[in-house]
Design a protein around this motif. Structure first.
Motif, PDB file in Angstrom:
ATOM      1  N   ASP A  57      44.418 -13.586  20.373  1.00  0.00           N
ATOM      2  CA  ASP A  57      44.354 -14.485  19.094  1.00  0.00           C
ATOM      3  C   ASP A  57      44.098 -15.429  20.068  1.00  0.00           C
ATOM      4  O   ASP A  57      43.348 -15.925  19.554  1.00  0.00           O
ATOM      5  N   ASP A  58      45.302 -15.688  20.822  1.00  0.00           N
ATOM      6  CA  ASP A  58      44.522 -16.943  21.877  1.00  0.00           C
ATOM      7  C   ASP A  58      43.795 -17.508  22.750  1.00  0.00           C
ATOM      8  O   ASP A  58      42.947 -18.247  22.698  1.00  0.00           O
ATOM      9  N   GLY A  61      40.630 -18.135  20.261  1.00  0.00           N
ATOM     10  CA  GLY A  61      41.026 -20.014  20.164  1.00  0.00           C
ATOM     11  C   GLY A  61      40.904 -20.984  21.359  1.00  0.00           C
ATOM     12  O   GLY A  61      39.880 -21.959  21.284  1.00  0.00           O
ATOM     13  N   GLU A  62      41.112 -20.185  22.565  1.00  0.00           N
ATOM     14  CA  GLU A  62      40.491 -21.163  23.724  1.00  0.00           C
ATOM     15  C   GLU A  62      39.029 -20.922  23.665  1.00  0.00           C
ATOM     16  O   GLU A  62      37.905 -21.952  24.753  1.00  0.00           O
ATOM     17  N   GLU A  65      38.040 -23.691  21.118  1.00  0.00           N
ATOM     18  CA  GLU A  65      37.946 -24.657  22.455  1.00  0.00           C
ATOM     19  C   GLU A  65      37.022 -24.977  24.196  1.00  0.00           C
ATOM     20  O   GLU A  65      36.540 -26.216  23.985  1.00  0.00           O
ATOM     21  N   ARG A  80      33.582 -21.645  14.259  1.00  0.00           N
ATOM     22  CA  ARG A  80      34.505 -20.824  13.940  1.00  0.00           C
ATOM     23  C   ARG A  80      34.175 -19.834  12.735  1.00  0.00           C
ATOM     24  O   ARG A  80      34.487 -19.143  12.168  1.00  0.00           O
ATOM     25  N   PRO A 101      43.762 -17.815  15.494  1.00  0.00           N
ATOM     26  CA  PRO A 101      44.965 -18.617  15.789  1.00  0.00           C
ATOM     27  C   PRO A 101      45.111 -19.846  15.056  1.00  0.00           C
ATOM     28  O   PRO A 101      44.026 -20.348  14.529  1.00  0.00           O
ATOM     29  N   ALA A 102      46.097 -20.029  14.279  1.00  0.00           N
ATOM     30  CA  ALA A 102      45.850 -21.102  13.138  1.00  0.00           C
ATOM     31  C   ALA A 102      45.984 -23.264  14.159  1.00  0.00           C
ATOM     32  O   ALA A 102      44.889 -23.600  12.819  1.00  0.00           O
ATOM     33  N   TRP A 103      45.879 -22.697  15.823  1.00  0.00           N
ATOM     34  CA  TRP A 103      45.777 -23.928  16.316  1.00  0.00           C
ATOM     35  C   TRP A 103      44.166 -24.303  15.698  1.00  0.00           C
ATOM     36  O   TRP A 103      44.487 -25.450  16.294  1.00  0.00           O
ATOM     37  N   ALA A 104      43.107 -23.182  16.097  1.00  0.00           N
ATOM     38  CA  ALA A 104      42.151 -23.676  16.701  1.00  0.00           C
ATOM     39  C   ALA A 104      41.798 -24.159  15.470  1.00  0.00           C
ATOM     40  O   ALA A 104      41.283 -23.626  14.642  1.00  0.00           O
TER      41      ALA A 104
END
Length: 104
Positions: A57-58, A61-62, A65, A80, A101-104
């Protein structure tokens, strides 16, 4: 003589194969063009020949970004959304796929 190990279907589904299969389901050429900009670049960033099931998942997101972290809000949201749709499609079709991921 070396042993031959069979790969499961999940191990054979590469990032690029999953991306192409998803894009092939889209009926509108304009949608394909727009989604291909996001999904295609993410596939390249992640490594096209990797098994989709090996992507964390990360990493999604990476990659988002890295590719569009500095883009305009509309571009970020469009890319996205395309990646979210792709990964949701993969999961709905029984493929082991990462999530955004939620942070993305």
């Amino acid at each position: 003589m070396p042993a031959v190990t069979s790969l499961s279907a999940a191990q054979r589904l590469t990032v690029r194969t999953a991306a192409d299969a998803f894009l092939d389901t889209l009926p509108n050429p304009n949608t394909v063009r727009a989604y291909a900009a996001g999904v295609g670049k993410i596939a390249l960033q992640l490594g096209e020949h990797r098994p989709l099931s090996a992507v964390a998942d990360d990493e999604i997101g990476e990659a988002l970004e890295a590719l569009w972290g500095g883009a305009a809000v509309n571009t970020w949201n469009a890319r996205r959304a395309a990646v979210l749709s792709w990964l949701a499609w993969c999961s709905e079709h029984g493929h082991t796929a990462p999530a955004v991921p939620a942070w993305a």
